[in-house]
Design a protein around this motif. Structure first.
Motif, PDB file in Angstrom:
ATOM      1  N   ARG A 163       0.862  -1.192   0.000  1.00  0.00           N
ATOM      2  CA  ARG A 163       0.000   0.000   0.000  1.00  0.00           C
ATOM      3  C   ARG A 163       0.897   1.240   0.000  1.00  0.00           C
ATOM      4  O   ARG A 163       1.812   1.350   0.811  1.00  0.00           O
ATOM      5  CB  ARG A 163      -0.924  -0.002   1.205  1.00  0.00           C
ATOM      6  N   HIS A 214       1.233   5.038   0.802  1.00  0.00           N
ATOM      7  CA  HIS A 214       0.706   6.190   1.531  1.00  0.00           C
ATOM      8  C   HIS A 214       1.340   7.427   0.901  1.00  0.00           C
ATOM      9  O   HIS A 214       2.562   7.594   0.944  1.00  0.00           O
ATOM     10  CB  HIS A 214       1.055   6.099   3.015  1.00  0.00           C
ATOM     11  N   GLU A 244      -9.492   4.979  -1.838  1.00  0.00           N
ATOM     12  CA  GLU A 244      -8.237   4.405  -2.318  1.00  0.00           C
ATOM     13  C   GLU A 244      -8.291   4.119  -3.813  1.00  0.00           C
ATOM     14  O   GLU A 244      -9.354   3.879  -4.382  1.00  0.00           O
ATOM     15  CB  GLU A 244      -7.923   3.097  -1.594  1.00  0.00           C
ATOM     16  N   GLN A 293      -3.219   5.288  -1.196  1.00  0.00           N
ATOM     17  CA  GLN A 293      -4.051   6.015  -0.238  1.00  0.00           C
ATOM     18  C   GLN A 293      -3.505   7.418  -0.031  1.00  0.00           C
ATOM     19  O   GLN A 293      -2.300   7.608   0.147  1.00  0.00           O
ATOM     20  CB  GLN A 293      -4.074   5.251   1.088  1.00  0.00           C
TER      21      GLN A 293
END
Length: 267
Positions: free
Chosen positions: A153, A155, A188, A202
């Protein structure tokens, strides 16, 4: 990136990055001390270890006999940060580097030859570090992808802008057999391939934050059966807990690398 040993059964078992171009193909930890790393992740994630073809400073982590990650104890030697890094499959490492630089990203290392392939370490235009790998993958890579022991993921400050950056670098969303699709789910951006979540992006990171957990970065998530047990093992073996929720915990290993354990497989 392929840390794995050559297959004893010959070239018919070799799998290349070309058919899976643009997808996350491996995760690797840059560390300082192999013994500390092996002890910690063995206790927290139950991993076992085997040598890698790249040399004595490299190891392949095994879960239930399957390769799930690589470790390179080169942080001091190569003056690199201790960190988990996702690698994306590339048709050409040189082409990927050029695309990144054309779009405002930066090159940290490479492309360098690491037989049987070539690798480069890069950062996107917000500073999140990632790698590209061109060449052979682990002979068990398809099993690794299907069982999905990890996902990644990002960020970042702006998920939409980041999706454009990575989409242009890796041709995300191009309609080809076996390629990826990019969808927007809630807050997202989600990269899917063959029905599986491969990566999420995200928004909300702060570009100049002193805390590395809220600066733009790629976070590696490992799916585990018992998050609480991982937390207890991490604390017993020199790690620490950064954040904890019912089904997920962000942990820091003894050398400072951040990673996430979760009871959810992707989304």
């Amino acid at each position: 990136m392929n840390h794995d040993m050559p297959s004893p059964s010959g070239a018919t078992d070799v799998f290349s990055t070309h058919p899976v171009y643009g997808t996350p193909c491996w995760v690797s930890l840059t560390s300082r001390d192999l013994e500390t790393t092996e002890e910690f992740y063995g206790a927290v994630l139950g991993w076992r270890w085997r040598p890698a073809r790249l040399g004595e400073r490299f190891r392949v982590a095994l879960a239930d006999g399957m390769p799930v990650a690589g470790v390179a104890a080169v942080a001091d030697m190569w003056r690199m940060a201790v960190a988990w890094t996702p690698y994306f499959a590339a048709r050409s490492a040189d082409e990927a580097v050029s695309r990144v630089q054309e779009r405002g990203g930066t090159l940290a290392v490479g492309p360098i030859s690491l037989p049987p392939g070539r690798a480069a370490l890069l950062a996107d235009r917000d500073g999140a570090t990632f790698g590209v790998w061109e060449g052979e993958l682990s002979t068990d890579w398809l099993s690794w992808q299907r069982s999905q022991p990890s996902f990644v993921r990002l960020h970042t400050r702006d998920a939409f802008d980041a999706a454009i950056f990575y989409g242009e670098v890796f041709d995300w969303g191009v309609t080809e057999a076996g390629r990826t699709e990019v969808v927007y789910e809630g807050d997202e951006v989600v990269l899917r391939g063959d029905g599986h979540v491969l990566a999420c992006i995200q928004s909300g990171a702060l570009g100049s934050a002193p805390d590395p957990t809220i600066r733009p970065h790629w976070q590696v998530h490992f799916t585990v059966p018992d998050v609480d047990a991982c937390v207890r093992a991490a604390e017993r073996h020199g790690g620490s807990v950064v954040t904890l929720r019912d089904d997920e915990a962000v942990l820091r290993d003894p050398e400072g690398a951040l990673f996430t354990v979760t009871s959810r497989r992707g989304r």
